[in-house]
Write a protein that holds these residues in place. Structure first.
Motif, short mmCIF file in Angstrom:
data_model
loop_
_atom_site.label_atom_id
_atom_site.label_comp_id
_atom_site.label_asym_id
_atom_site.label_seq_id
_atom_site.Cartn_x
_atom_site.Cartn_y
_atom_site.Cartn_z
N ASP A 19 0.83 -1.20 0.00
CA ASP A 19 0.00 0.00 0.00
C ASP A 19 0.87 1.26 0.00
O ASP A 19 0.60 2.20 -0.75
CB ASP A 19 -0.92 -0.02 1.22
N LYS A 20 1.90 1.26 0.82
CA LYS A 20 2.77 2.43 0.90
C LYS A 20 3.53 2.64 -0.41
O LYS A 20 3.69 3.77 -0.88
CB LYS A 20 3.76 2.27 2.05
N HIS A 23 1.02 4.11 -3.01
CA HIS A 23 0.73 5.52 -2.78
C HIS A 23 1.94 6.39 -3.13
O HIS A 23 1.79 7.47 -3.73
CB HIS A 23 0.33 5.74 -1.32
N THR A 24 3.12 5.91 -2.76
CA THR A 24 4.34 6.67 -3.06
C THR A 24 4.57 6.75 -4.57
O THR A 24 4.90 7.82 -5.10
CB THR A 24 5.55 6.02 -2.38
N GLU A 26 2.37 6.47 -6.99
CA GLU A 26 1.34 7.31 -7.60
C GLU A 26 1.70 8.79 -7.46
O GLU A 26 1.61 9.56 -8.43
CB GLU A 26 -0.01 7.04 -6.94
N ARG A 27 2.14 9.19 -6.27
CA ARG A 27 2.51 10.59 -6.05
C ARG A 27 3.73 10.99 -6.88
O ARG A 27 3.72 12.04 -7.54
CB ARG A 27 2.81 10.81 -4.56
N ILE A 68 -2.07 0.05 -9.20
CA ILE A 68 -2.59 1.38 -8.82
C ILE A 68 -3.88 1.68 -9.60
O ILE A 68 -4.88 2.12 -9.03
CB ILE A 68 -1.54 2.46 -9.09
N ARG A 71 -6.87 -0.45 -8.33
CA ARG A 71 -7.42 0.01 -7.05
C ARG A 71 -8.39 1.16 -7.28
O ARG A 71 -9.50 1.17 -6.71
CB ARG A 71 -6.29 0.44 -6.12
N HIS A 72 -8.01 2.12 -8.09
CA HIS A 72 -8.90 3.26 -8.32
C HIS A 72 -10.11 2.87 -9.15
O HIS A 72 -11.23 3.35 -8.88
CB HIS A 72 -8.12 4.38 -9.03
N VAL A 113 -11.22 10.59 -2.39
CA VAL A 113 -9.77 10.48 -2.17
C VAL A 113 -9.26 11.64 -1.32
O VAL A 113 -8.35 11.47 -0.51
CB VAL A 113 -9.03 10.44 -3.53
N SER A 117 -4.34 15.12 -3.75
CA SER A 117 -4.46 13.83 -4.41
C SER A 117 -3.58 13.83 -5.65
O SER A 117 -3.12 14.88 -6.10
CB SER A 117 -5.92 13.56 -4.79
N TYR A 119 -4.14 10.98 -8.23
CA TYR A 119 -4.62 10.00 -9.20
C TYR A 119 -4.94 10.61 -10.56
O TYR A 119 -4.64 10.02 -11.60
CB TYR A 119 -5.85 9.26 -8.66
#
Length: 221
Positions: A19-20, A23-24, A26-27, A68, A71-72, A113, A117, A119
């Motif tokens: 998960d981390k 998220h990392t 994606e950013r 990623i 998930r979205h 979200v 964000s 995404y």
């Protein structure tokens, strides 16, 4: 193995690490682009000392990106399923209803979200990245709720020319994806609070629905 099967087969500790990393990634991808972010950089930014941590959890960069996206899309699907089901029960679908079912689920997801964000900007890059473009487009078109929406009918009209139909779809995709990315970047720059961000997303949703309704009506044969 599907995303749900993967999630069910890993330990809680691995799930947290995955998960981390997601998220990392994606950013970083949203802020710097795919070409400027290495797998090693993602691991470092996620606080992982193991240089091969991304490969351990996802094997390849593209598998990470697919996870990623999945998930979205699963979150967006939950919103659209209910909307499409309601349309099916009513037995009637206007052009604006159809446009609303295309636009509103992703708008609701962007609101869910929160802010900041990444995404929308991540997706905007995925749909133009040569190695990811076709996968990303087809993954969205193959969402069950989207297929069901198409089964209910096409109030925008069918065309005998596949190329024209594809161009219509591309125009709509460009509007939704890239206008969402524009707004997300603007909200990030302004460091908007939750109330301001939600209002901005809803305005965009309304404007997109109106634009797509008008565009599709104008292109109807």
């Amino acid at each position: 193995m599907t995303l749900s099967e993967t999630a069910a087969s890993i330990s809680p500790r691995s799930a947290v690490a995955r998960d981390k990393l997601m998220h990392t990634a994606e950013r970083l991808y949203a802020e710097h682009g795919f070409a400027n972010v290495s797998i090693r950089k993602i691991g470092e930014a996620a606080g992982q000392r193991n240089k091969s941590v991304v490969q351990y959890h996802f094997s390849t960069r593209d598998e990470l990106i697919h996870a990623i996206l999945a998930r979205h899309m699963a979150a967006i699907e939950k919103h659209r399923v209910a909307m499409v089901a309601a349309l099916g029960e009513s037995g009637e679908m206007s052009l604006r209803d159809w446009a609303t079912c295309l636009v509103l689920p992703s708008i609701e997801h962007h609101i869910d979200v929160g802010t900041p964000s990444w995404y929308a900007r991540f997706l905007a890059q995925a749909v133009v990245e040569p190695s990811l473009r076709e996968y990303t487009i087809q993954a969205h078109l193959n969402m069950p709720s989207f297929r069901r929406l198409e089964e209910l009918g096409q109030p925008h009209g069918r065309t005998a020319e596949p190329e024209l139909s594809a161009q219509r779809g591309a125009m709509i995709r460009q509007l939704i994806v890239h206008m969402s990315a524009e707004l997300e970047a603007d909200l990030a720059d302004r460091r908007a609070d939750a109330a301001t961000a939600e209002r901005s997303w809803r305005w965009l949703g309304t404007n997109l629905i109106t634009a797509i309704t008008g565009l599709t009506s104008a292109l109807r044969e």
